[in-house]
Design a protein around this motif. Structure first.
Motif, PDB file in Angstrom:
ATOM      1  N   ALA A 173     -30.481  38.671 -10.747  1.00  0.00           N
ATOM      2  CA  ALA A 173     -29.618  38.602  -9.565  1.00  0.00           C
ATOM      3  C   ALA A 173     -28.181  38.242  -9.911  1.00  0.00           C
ATOM      4  CB  ALA A 173     -30.177  37.574  -8.575  1.00  0.00           C
ATOM      5  N   VAL A 174     -27.241  38.938  -9.288  1.00  0.00           N
ATOM      6  CA  VAL A 174     -25.851  38.500  -9.283  1.00  0.00           C
ATOM      7  C   VAL A 174     -25.700  37.472  -8.164  1.00  0.00           C
ATOM      8  CG1 VAL A 174     -24.993  40.665 -10.232  1.00  0.00           C
ATOM      9  CG2 VAL A 174     -25.125  40.392  -7.755  1.00  0.00           C
ATOM     10  N   GLY A 175     -24.476  37.061  -7.874  1.00  0.00           N
ATOM     11  CA  GLY A 175     -24.236  36.135  -6.775  1.00  0.00           C
ATOM     12  C   GLY A 175     -23.614  34.821  -7.175  1.00  0.00           C
ATOM     13  N   LEU A 176     -23.807  34.408  -8.436  1.00  0.00           N
ATOM     14  CA  LEU A 176     -23.233  33.144  -8.899  1.00  0.00           C
ATOM     15  C   LEU A 176     -21.921  33.395  -9.636  1.00  0.00           C
ATOM     16  CD1 LEU A 176     -26.384  31.293 -10.282  1.00  0.00           C
ATOM     17  CD2 LEU A 176     -25.370  31.133  -7.997  1.00  0.00           C
ATOM     18  N   ARG A 177     -21.048  32.404  -9.605  1.00  0.00           N
ATOM     19  CA  ARG A 177     -19.791  32.475 -10.352  1.00  0.00           C
ATOM     20  C   ARG A 177     -19.885  31.523 -11.538  1.00  0.00           C
ATOM     21  NH1 ARG A 177     -14.899  29.789 -10.768  1.00  0.00           N
ATOM     22  NH2 ARG A 177     -13.105  31.145 -11.236  1.00  0.00           N
ATOM     23  N   ILE A 178     -20.000  32.100 -12.733  1.00  0.00           N
ATOM     24  CA  ILE A 178     -20.060  31.312 -13.961  1.00  0.00           C
ATOM     25  C   ILE A 178     -18.976  31.875 -14.877  1.00  0.00           C
ATOM     26  CG2 ILE A 178     -21.518  30.486 -15.845  1.00  0.00           C
ATOM     27  CD1 ILE A 178     -23.959  31.069 -14.176  1.00  0.00           C
ATOM     28  N   PRO A 179     -17.760  31.347 -14.815  1.00  0.00           N
ATOM     29  CA  PRO A 179     -16.621  31.943 -15.523  1.00  0.00           C
ATOM     30  C   PRO A 179     -16.843  32.150 -17.012  1.00  0.00           C
ATOM     31  CG  PRO A 179     -15.867  30.268 -13.976  1.00  0.00           C
ATOM     32  CD  PRO A 179     -17.359  30.168 -14.028  1.00  0.00           C
ATOM     33  N   GLU A 180     -17.582  31.227 -17.651  1.00  0.00           N
ATOM     34  CA  GLU A 180     -17.792  31.360 -19.086  1.00  0.00           C
ATOM     35  C   GLU A 180     -18.824  32.439 -19.443  1.00  0.00           C
ATOM     36  OE1 GLU A 180     -20.235  27.731 -17.689  1.00  0.00           O
ATOM     37  OE2 GLU A 180     -18.408  28.827 -17.136  1.00  0.00           O
ATOM     38  N   HIS A 181     -19.539  32.941 -18.427  1.00  0.00           N
ATOM     39  CA  HIS A 181     -20.526  34.012 -18.637  1.00  0.00           C
ATOM     40  C   HIS A 181     -20.349  35.057 -17.521  1.00  0.00           C
ATOM     41  CE1 HIS A 181     -22.536  31.659 -21.725  1.00  0.00           C
ATOM     42  NE2 HIS A 181     -22.590  30.631 -20.894  1.00  0.00           N
ATOM     43  N   PRO A 182     -19.261  35.819 -17.544  1.00  0.00           N
ATOM     44  CA  PRO A 182     -18.966  36.740 -16.443  1.00  0.00           C
ATOM     45  C   PRO A 182     -19.915  37.935 -16.393  1.00  0.00           C
ATOM     46  CG  PRO A 182     -17.420  37.064 -18.238  1.00  0.00           C
ATOM     47  CD  PRO A 182     -18.238  35.856 -18.600  1.00  0.00           C
ATOM     48  N   VAL A 183     -20.096  38.441 -15.191  1.00  0.00           N
ATOM     49  CA  VAL A 183     -20.846  39.677 -14.981  1.00  0.00           C
ATOM     50  C   VAL A 183     -19.983  40.850 -15.442  1.00  0.00           C
ATOM     51  CG1 VAL A 183     -21.859  41.193 -13.217  1.00  0.00           C
ATOM     52  CG2 VAL A 183     -22.143  38.689 -13.050  1.00  0.00           C
ATOM     53  N   THR A 184     -20.582  41.799 -16.139  1.00  0.00           N
ATOM     54  CA  THR A 184     -19.856  42.993 -16.571  1.00  0.00           C
ATOM     55  C   THR A 184     -19.402  43.785 -15.348  1.00  0.00           C
ATOM     56  OG1 THR A 184     -21.144  43.138 -18.605  1.00  0.00           O
ATOM     57  CG2 THR A 184     -20.004  45.138 -17.898  1.00  0.00           C
ATOM     58  N   ASP A 185     -18.153  44.199 -15.339  1.00  0.00           N
ATOM     59  CA  ASP A 185     -17.585  44.910 -14.196  1.00  0.00           C
ATOM     60  C   ASP A 185     -17.897  46.401 -14.302  1.00  0.00           C
ATOM     61  OD1 ASP A 185     -16.110  45.968 -12.126  1.00  0.00           O
ATOM     62  OD2 ASP A 185     -14.425  44.606 -12.420  1.00  0.00           O
ATOM     63  N   LEU A 186     -18.907  46.841 -13.562  1.00  0.00           N
ATOM     64  CA  LEU A 186     -19.315  48.249 -13.593  1.00  0.00           C
ATOM     65  C   LEU A 186     -18.226  49.188 -13.105  1.00  0.00           C
ATOM     66  CD1 LEU A 186     -23.006  48.128 -12.299  1.00  0.00           C
ATOM     67  CD2 LEU A 186     -22.250  48.856 -14.556  1.00  0.00           C
ATOM     68  N   PHE A 187     -17.339  48.687 -12.238  1.00  0.00           N
ATOM     69  CA  PHE A 187     -16.324  49.560 -11.662  1.00  0.00           C
ATOM     70  C   PHE A 187     -15.332  50.064 -12.711  1.00  0.00           C
ATOM     71  CE2 PHE A 187     -17.504  46.989  -7.869  1.00  0.00           C
ATOM     72  CZ  PHE A 187     -17.939  48.030  -7.068  1.00  0.00           C
TER      73      PHE A 187
END
Length: 274
Positions: free
Chosen positions: A134-148
């Motif tokens: 799941a996405v939804g959390l903000r963890i700056p040191e482990h960012p979600v890859t930006d698919l866009f």
């Protein structure tokens, strides 16, 4: 080949009947198949309007309801559903209108975010919660890859560990116009709900303590889209949550390893039912 029945359902040559549910400004599409306790499946950014092996396996033990989010796949873009909060209340309406009595809620990636927000907002409405990458959390040191910002050829290795499996979803060669338009529609809908801030709610983490349902957080070992630290954080913040990792698998877990993830989910839900 497909044909529309008298009550507005669409019969397809494979899988369950595709149904529609009317809302102000349009309708959503959903599948419903199986028997037993209700299970509401909330899909990821991809896979809307598709009945796949993972769902078929879950329907062997549960009454699976799998809607396409507003604006995704065959569902209309509902004007009253503008952000993630609206989407949560949309699914409260879906639960009530379909008469789902405290369903198990299973959400993958973007759908996992929606599922977590739903469990926070209406803990009395759900029987259990399963979060899959799941996405939804903000963890700056482990960012979600930006698919866009990924080029088309960069997307499969981000979603899959097994590139042979990726080729089934992303066949080689130029996509046809229908495929391009469908992908554009889904990405537009995803941006509507998760562009700013990008696929997260900064307030969600501190609200996870409100979740009272038994919770499984399941992750793919080689998730290159949503770092596994997000799974650990969900499991730490949700009271009593169980955390499981499936080895040798990428983010598109229930497409890449449907049998393994279905076994993990079914094992958890059978324990909840007992």
């Amino acid at each position: 080949m497909s044909n529309v029945t008298a009550d507005g359902e669409r019969a397809t040559s494979a899988g369950p009947v595709s149904r529609t549910l009317e809302f102000p400004g349009g309708s959503i599409q959903y599948f419903r198949e199986g028997q037993g306790r209700p299970l509401l499946f909330l899909h990821a950014a991809g896979g809307a309007g598709v009945w796949h092996e993972f769902l078929e396996r879950l329907s062997a033990g549960f009454d699976v309801v799998a809607p396409a989010h507003p604006g995704f796949g065959p569902s209309d873009e509902l004007p009253e559903v503008e952000d993630i909060d609206d989407l949560v209340y949309h699914y409260i309406d879906v639960i009530d209108r379909l008469g789902l009595d405290r369903p198990h809620v299973v959400g993958g990636s973007f759908g996992g975010w929606v599922a977590a927000e739903l469990a926070v907002a209406a803990p009395h409405k759900i029987g259990s919660l399963t979060l899959l990458g799941a996405v939804g959390l903000r963890i700056p040191e482990h960012p979600v890859t930006d698919l866009f910002f990924l080029k088309p050829h960069e997307i499969p290795p981000v979603l899959f560990s097994d590139l042979a499996k990726a080729a089934e979803m992303f066949p080689p060669g130029e996509p046809d116009i229908d495929t391009i338009l469908a992908a554009y529609k889904d990405q537009t809908a995803l941006a509507r709900f998760g562009w700013v801030p990008f696929l997260n709610n900064p307030k969600l983490e501190r609200r996870l303590k409100r979740i009272t349902a038994p919770t499984l957080v399941a992750w793919a070992e080689k998730d290159a889209l949503v770092p596994i630290e997000h799974g650990r954080r969900y499991a730490e913040r949700i009271p009593g949550a169980r955390f499981e990792v499936v080895d040798d698998c990428g983010h598109a877990m229930y497409f890449e390893r449907p049998a393994e993830f279905a076994d993990v989910v079914m094992g958890f839900l059978s324990g909840v039912s007992r």
